[in-house]
Write an enzyme that holds these catalytic residues in place. Structure first.
Site, PDB file in Angstrom:
ATOM      1  N   GLU A   1      -2.220  12.316   9.694  1.00  0.00           N
ATOM      2  CA  GLU A   1      -3.172  12.093   8.689  1.00  0.00           C
ATOM      3  C   GLU A   1      -4.259  12.714   8.574  1.00  0.00           C
ATOM      4  O   GLU A   1      -4.888  13.215   9.732  1.00  0.00           O
ATOM      5  CB  GLU A   1      -3.442  10.501   8.391  1.00  0.00           C
ATOM      6  CG  GLU A   1      -2.272   9.595   7.913  1.00  0.00           C
ATOM      7  CD  GLU A   1      -2.677   8.204   7.658  1.00  0.00           C
ATOM      8  OE1 GLU A   1      -1.836   7.574   7.079  1.00  0.00           O
ATOM      9  OE2 GLU A   1      -3.765   7.924   8.137  1.00  0.00           O
TER      10      GLU A   1
ATOM     11  N   ARG B   1      -8.323  -7.495  -9.479  1.00  0.00           N
ATOM     12  CA  ARG B   1      -9.094  -8.506  -9.891  1.00  0.00           C
ATOM     13  C   ARG B   1     -10.474  -8.134 -10.242  1.00  0.00           C
ATOM     14  O   ARG B   1     -10.708  -7.049  -9.855  1.00  0.00           O
ATOM     15  CB  ARG B   1      -8.954  -9.617  -8.702  1.00  0.00           C
ATOM     16  CG  ARG B   1      -9.407  -9.013  -7.441  1.00  0.00           C
ATOM     17  CD  ARG B   1      -9.400 -10.231  -6.607  1.00  0.00           C
ATOM     18  NE  ARG B   1      -9.572  -9.408  -5.065  1.00  0.00           N
ATOM     19  CZ  ARG B   1     -10.658  -8.924  -4.465  1.00  0.00           C
ATOM     20  NH1 ARG B   1     -11.616  -8.902  -5.215  1.00  0.00           N
ATOM     21  NH2 ARG B   1     -10.523  -8.301  -3.306  1.00  0.00           N
TER      22      ARG B   1
ATOM     23  N   ASN C   1      -7.644  -3.216  -6.229  1.00  0.00           N
ATOM     24  CA  ASN C   1      -7.713  -4.479  -6.274  1.00  0.00           C
ATOM     25  C   ASN C   1      -7.417  -5.027  -7.648  1.00  0.00           C
ATOM     26  O   ASN C   1      -8.524  -4.766  -8.552  1.00  0.00           O
ATOM     27  CB  ASN C   1      -9.296  -4.938  -5.716  1.00  0.00           C
ATOM     28  CG  ASN C   1      -9.418  -4.823  -4.313  1.00  0.00           C
ATOM     29  OD1 ASN C   1      -8.522  -5.055  -3.449  1.00  0.00           O
ATOM     30  ND2 ASN C   1     -10.304  -4.057  -3.745  1.00  0.00           N
TER      31      ASN C   1
ATOM     32  N   GLU D   1     -10.320   1.824  -5.485  1.00  0.00           N
ATOM     33  CA  GLU D   1     -10.946   2.093  -4.377  1.00  0.00           C
ATOM     34  C   GLU D   1     -10.613   3.537  -3.701  1.00  0.00           C
ATOM     35  O   GLU D   1      -9.445   3.875  -3.291  1.00  0.00           O
ATOM     36  CB  GLU D   1     -10.828   1.031  -3.173  1.00  0.00           C
ATOM     37  CG  GLU D   1     -11.267  -0.198  -3.700  1.00  0.00           C
ATOM     38  CD  GLU D   1     -11.568  -1.256  -2.586  1.00  0.00           C
ATOM     39  OE1 GLU D   1     -11.190  -1.189  -1.386  1.00  0.00           O
ATOM     40  OE2 GLU D   1     -12.088  -2.304  -2.673  1.00  0.00           O
TER      41      GLU D   1
ATOM     42  N   LYS E   1       0.903  -1.364   0.055  1.00  0.00           N
ATOM     43  CA  LYS E   1      -0.034   0.054  -0.051  1.00  0.00           C
ATOM     44  C   LYS E   1       0.797   1.172   0.034  1.00  0.00           C
ATOM     45  O   LYS E   1       0.499   2.300  -0.591  1.00  0.00           O
ATOM     46  CB  LYS E   1      -1.045  -0.005   1.281  1.00  0.00           C
ATOM     47  CG  LYS E   1      -2.067  -1.001   0.914  1.00  0.00           C
ATOM     48  CD  LYS E   1      -2.948  -1.176   2.138  1.00  0.00           C
ATOM     49  CE  LYS E   1      -4.128  -1.957   2.249  1.00  0.00           C
ATOM     50  NZ  LYS E   1      -5.277  -2.126   3.151  1.00  0.00           N
TER      51      LYS E   1
END
Length: 643
Positions: free
Chosen positions: A200, A296, A294, A274, A116
């Site tokens: 953050e 897939r 993702n 996403e 990530k």
């Protein structure tokens, strides 16, 4: 053009791929484990090959065995579905090294998005917005305060070595930062021995909106967005497309960001980018940030298919066969609205505990799409995800589609196991969700009202009793004896509550029931029974279980007086396995004093770990299993006795 493929998966997704392959004239090869020998996907395939034991590590994760099966059966390509090996770059390399085609992205693309932190750096370079934050080594309070100012309040201070919420502070304004930082650092130092923190952007009303992308290795398009904000513990429950209240400006911005992400890694096939969205001031094009990609096909892809008219699996097979993108961006449009609800075998009142069982009955309404990997007679196994089906609807507008989903869930019938149907139905009628005012915290905030069990009325008990005594399809002479109307009785239970039902049958078309303290009249008018002046629901019996299909299904048990008498001698001290599974750890020891709520063992089932707790204070009299034991539902694990 591909003419034969192997599907390296099981259940619902394997069946879904086979349906499209069949329409395209492509032959399919299924693989299966010991637990899936009679599974639906095995029956649907043109060929099926056994590959190992029920544990995924012994079957569906054995990439070398799967590749060998593909070679031996003459398959040209492997479709991974989702889960298992679908995002394993080493498997992709091995597939291609064997001279086969992987129906999906390259190993390079999967690796690029696998970590990530590295993916966020890559996305920043591609011009895709990422969550603002400071993750550097400079821990000077003044520097961190400056970073917070740059990020913009509210911010979240998080311990670098954190977990469990420790070392985390929400800061709403600059004047609160210094004290919050000192507090977070102190707690982090105590908990983890490391007081380093990161800062953050805090998203106060987060929504999970994702973009469906599709590439051919050179170019990519997006097929608009899906809103997956309705989540429980980060697991999606109901998805929809398009996102409610989405503006065209934001849709364009998110779609372009998704395409940039896909083209930055030379993406081929179906993928999902996403984003986390701050919806505190509505949907704005400067308030969405990349979370992950993702690489897939997604579980929720049917809602995208419903609004675009595109079969994403067909596109996968065509592009893997060497074609370029089937459509360009200006050829893709949104029509109407779609919802998907995930139907699981799980016991919602018991904390969404995954359930097993043999499906004695399974029926879906004709006006919905039900993507399922099981049929009536199939068993929900403890080895795999307990999904029964995805229930998908489409309508011309969101309100219409939501009403259709509510109706479809009410008409879905499952016998043989508990399900989350009532929970899904409660969500469709949630006022906030109906208004489109949804965020990822909605279920958590309103969980108590969403998990309430359906109300069982005397008429439901009477319906079950009518079936138990075989008094539904009755002949003309039913109810008459030589001197008086016929009286019969039966004993049933509902969620451990035992009740008696006594009937006076006044002929073939009239029955007067006494259910506890309540009287219920059943009359047959025009060939159809009405119970308490309401139409009789569908009722199905399998063995001693009778399911009344109203209120999402109410399962009653017919009580055998002999069995009940035998069980009355039980001491109530046994800790039993709630489902089949693997005993991962046993903490109880003979002679040990325990308190109510103490953890005695851990059972692994349905890819989850479940703690088994002492139901009362006592002493461990006997430990009946050990670490690594495979047990069936109801197996005795630990026996307690009074202290």
């Amino acid at each position: 053009m591909l003419n034969k493929i192997l599907i390296a998966n099981r259940g619902e997704i394997a069946c879904r791929v086979m349906e499209t392959a069949r329409v395209m004239g492509v032959k399919t090869v299924a693989v299966y484990s010991d637990a899936d020998a009679a599974a639906k996907h095995v029956q649907m395939a043109d060929e099926a090959v056994h590959i190992g034991g029920p544990a995924p590590a012994d079957s569906y994760l054995k990439g070398d065995v799967i590749i060998q099966v593909a070679l031996e059966t003459g398959a040209q390509a492997i479709h991974p579905g989702y889960g298992f090996l679908s995002e394993n770059p080493e498997f992709v390399d091995a597939v291609e090294a064997a001279g086969l085609t992987f129906i999906g992205p390259s190993a390079h693309a999967i690796r690029s998005m696998g970590l990530k932190d590295a993916a966020k750096v890559l996305m920043e370079e591609a011009g895709v917005p990422v969550v603002p934050g400071y993750h550097g080594d400079n821990q000077d309070p003044e520097h961190l305060a400056g970073a917070a100012d740059t990020i913009g309040y509210p911010v979240l201070i998080k311990a670098v070595a954190g977990g469990g919420g420790k070392g985390m502070r929400l800061v709403e304004a600059p004047e609160e930062f210094s004290a919050a930082l000192a507090s977070a650092q102190g707690e982090a130092k105590t908990a983890f021995g490391n007081d380093a923190v990161l800062v953050e952007k805090f998203v106060s009303k987060p929504r999970h909106i994702e973009i469906q992308v599709f590439g051919d290795g050179k170019h990519a398009v997006h097929l608009f967005e899906r809103d997956c904000s309705l989540q429980r513990r980060h697991q999606k429950v109901i998805e929809e497309a398009p996102a409610p209240d989405m503006t065209q400006e934001m849709r364009d911005a998110m779609g372009q960001a998704g395409v940039r992400a896909a083209e930055a890694i030379g993406y081929s096939g179906a993928g999902t980018v996403e984003f986390i969205v701050d919806a505190s001031e509505g949907l704005r094009p400067d308030r969405f940030w990349f979370m992950e990609m993702n690489t897939r096909l997604q579980v929720e892809h049917p809602v995208t298919e419903a609004i675009t008219g595109v079969d994403l699996v067909e596109w996968q097979l065509r592009v893997a066969g060497g074609e370029s993108l089937p459509k360009q961006q200006d050829e893709l449009f949104i029509t109407g609205h779609s919802f998907e609800a995930r139907l699981y075998a799980e016991d919602v009142p018991k904390g969404f505990l995954p359930a097993t069982g043999t499906l004695t009955h399974l029926h879906f309404p004709a006006d919905c799409r039900a993507d399922s990997g099981v049929r009536a007679g199939d068993t929900i196994s403890p080895w795999y995800d307990p999904m029964i089906s995805k229930v998908i609807v489409h309508g011309p507008a969101r309100a219409v589609a939501l009403a259709k989903l509510d109706q479809a869930l009410e008409g879905t019938q499952v016998g043989g196991t508990v399900t989350n149907l009532a929970f899904l139905g409660a969500l469709t009628r949630h006022a906030g969700f109906a208004a489109g005012d949804v965020d990822t915290g909605l279920i958590g905030r309103d969980i108590d009202t969403l998990v309430q069990a359906p109300a069982v009325m005397p008429r439901h008990k009477a319906m079950a009793a009518m079936v138990a005594l075989d008094l539904v399809d009755v002949s003309e002479d039913t109810g008459f004896s030589l001197w008086a109307p016929l009286h019969r009785a039966v004993q049933l239970s509902w969620q451990d509550e035992v009740f008696d039902a006594d009937v006076q049958v006044d002929g073939p078309n009239r029955q007067l029931w006494q259910v506890g303290d309540d009287q219920v009249l059943a009359e047959r008018i025009g060939g159809a029974w009405r119970v308490d002046e309401q139409a009789m629901a569908d009722v199905v019996q399998a063995g001693s279980e009778i399911t009344v299909f109203e209120g999402y299904g109410m399962a009653f048990q017919v009580i055998d007086p002999l069995n009940r008498a035998a069980s009355a001698t039980g001491d109530g001290n046994l800790i039993e396995a709630p489902m089949p599974g693997l005993v991962k750890a046993v903490f109880a020891k003979a002679g040990q004093e325990v308190k109510e709520g103490d953890r005695l063992a851990i059972l692994e089932a349905m890819k989850m770990e479940h703690s088994l707790l002492a139901a009362r204070d006592g002493v461990v009299a006997e430990v009946l299993v050990g670490d690594g034991s495979q047990v069936e539902a109801g197996a005795a694990l630990v026996r307690l006795e009074d202290a």
